[in-house]
Design a protein around this motif. Sequence first.
Motif, PDB file in Angstrom:
ATOM      1  N   ILE A   1       1.221  -1.435   0.202  1.00 19.85           N
ATOM      2  CA  ILE A   1      -0.345  -0.371   0.062  1.00 19.85           C
ATOM      3  C   ILE A   1       0.545   1.069   0.272  1.00 19.85           C
ATOM      4  O   ILE A   1       0.620   2.158  -0.750  1.00 19.85           O
ATOM      5  N   LYS A   2       2.066   0.964   1.041  1.00 20.78           N
ATOM      6  CA  LYS A   2       2.657   2.363   0.683  1.00 20.78           C
ATOM      7  C   LYS A   2       3.529   2.525  -0.758  1.00 20.78           C
ATOM      8  O   LYS A   2       3.937   4.519  -0.439  1.00 20.78           O
ATOM      9  N   THR A   3       4.212   2.026  -1.758  1.00 26.64           N
ATOM     10  CA  THR A   3       4.892   1.764  -2.178  1.00 26.64           C
ATOM     11  C   THR A   3       3.620   2.105  -3.330  1.00 26.64           C
ATOM     12  O   THR A   3       4.589   2.434  -4.331  1.00 26.64           O
ATOM     13  N   GLY A   4       2.537   1.898  -3.012  1.00 28.86           N
ATOM     14  CA  GLY A   4       1.871   2.214  -4.750  1.00 28.86           C
ATOM     15  C   GLY A   4       0.886   0.439  -5.617  1.00 28.86           C
ATOM     16  O   GLY A   4       0.586   0.431  -6.286  1.00 28.86           O
ATOM     17  N   GLY A   5       1.899  -0.153  -4.703  1.00 32.09           N
ATOM     18  CA  GLY A   5       2.340  -1.829  -4.662  1.00 32.09           C
ATOM     19  C   GLY A   5       0.280  -2.428  -4.987  1.00 32.09           C
ATOM     20  O   GLY A   5       0.068  -3.452  -5.893  1.00 32.09           O
ATOM     21  N   MET A   6      -0.267  -1.763  -3.785  1.00 29.96           N
ATOM     22  CA  MET A   6      -1.604  -2.051  -3.833  1.00 29.96           C
ATOM     23  C   MET A   6      -2.204  -0.751  -3.539  1.00 29.96           C
ATOM     24  O   MET A   6      -1.720  -0.695  -2.923  1.00 29.96           O
ATOM     25  N   VAL A   7      -3.715  -0.605  -4.531  1.00 25.84           N
ATOM     26  CA  VAL A   7      -4.388   0.636  -4.597  1.00 25.84           C
ATOM     27  C   VAL A   7      -5.841  -0.199  -3.903  1.00 25.84           C
ATOM     28  O   VAL A   7      -6.548  -0.789  -4.393  1.00 25.84           O
TER      29      VAL A   7
END
Length: 347
Positions: free
Chosen positions: A50-56
């Motif tokens: 979530i932090k890196t944008g890998g999960m939106v």
Amino acid sequence: MLREAVSQLFTAAGGSVEAAALIADHLVGANLRGHDSHGIGVVPLYLASIKTGGMVLDRELRLVSDTGGMMIFDAGRGPGQVMGHRAMEAGIELAKTKGSVIIGLRNSHHLGRIGHWAEQCAAAGLVSIHFVNVVAGPIVAPFGGTKARLGTNPFAAGFPRIAAEPVIVDFATSRLAMGKIRVYRNQGKTLPDNALLTADGVKTNDPNDLFADPPGVLVPFGEHKGWGLALACELLGAALLGGETQHDGSKDPAVINSMLSILVSPDQIGTVAAFGSEMSQVLAWVQSENNEAPGRVLLPGQPEQAMRQQRLDEGIPIDPATLEQIATAASDAGLSDLMFHALARRT
Ligand SMILES: NC(=O)c1ccc[n+]([C@@H]2O[C@H](COP(=O)([O-])OP(=O)(O)OC[C@H]3O[C@@H](n4cnc5c(N)ncnc54)[C@H](O)[C@@H]3O)[C@@H](O)[C@H]2O)c1
């Protein structure tokens, strides 16, 4: 308690109440069925993604193609537990009117335990087949090779039964799923034979070798046959749908899954009575040896169904290392005052 704690983490991380509940249900459901590799132990990975944008977290499922018999959805790295649920809901609705449908779900964040989707379809009375690829950096060597080229590409199929639990076939195409190696490591256990190679291609039983630098390499199950199925998962699950494939050595910090699912309604295609009767005869026949040795021959799905009952009765054991990893990940994400610290302290 566990479900609530996980759900709270994901609402605190920015998810809707519905999304957080779907994620929590799925993960705790995996623990209940004995697949701790796909249970709450993946929470640190999800929070990091979530932090890196890998999960939106708030991504909406997008329909990109609809031919009548096949729908392709793009998940845009939305949470797999939400994207998978919605894609299966759409497929179930169509299969129940048309008899069958192919659902493509591409570029989802980790879809978790793939048997979960077969169970969702079986609960609606549908037979289903699921081919899934994994893009998260290659980790499995092809049969005959020693270098990592694909992910652990899982396959699942589900068969509903009347007044009985469904038959659920659900496995990674590697000899051991990646998460299982993490569980062995957290529990300080050695691996079974022929599951892992060191980076130099030497057989090893040490789960730490997978996390070494350079990392070890998983091996496909069933030699050339498992390797063939792994490749089919890559081509059907992702390439055919225009989803991301694993075709170089790059390591995506997130785990991205694409899945091709075939859903069939025995009711709509007019074979429901024959299917039910033939299946019960086949299942009785393949288990007939149980008359002499009760429990020796299990049906796919039965180990998970038995474990679910046991863990509902006795609770889910979570090892201290896993709880600590979740508590640390929650703190790192600024979610420090949540129940996992209490749970971690209690063990
Ligand atoms: N989302 C992803 O990227 C991803 C990747 C790989 C695996 N996974 C998931 O990981 C989970 C674990 O995979 P795995 O390969 O470790 O599974 P596994 O080796 O534990 O095999 C599970 C399957 O084998 C059946 N089974 C087990 N023992 C049996 C017995 N004695 N007799 C008959 N059937 C038996 C189970 O009912 C189930 O169908 C699966 O749910 C899979 O979907 C997900």
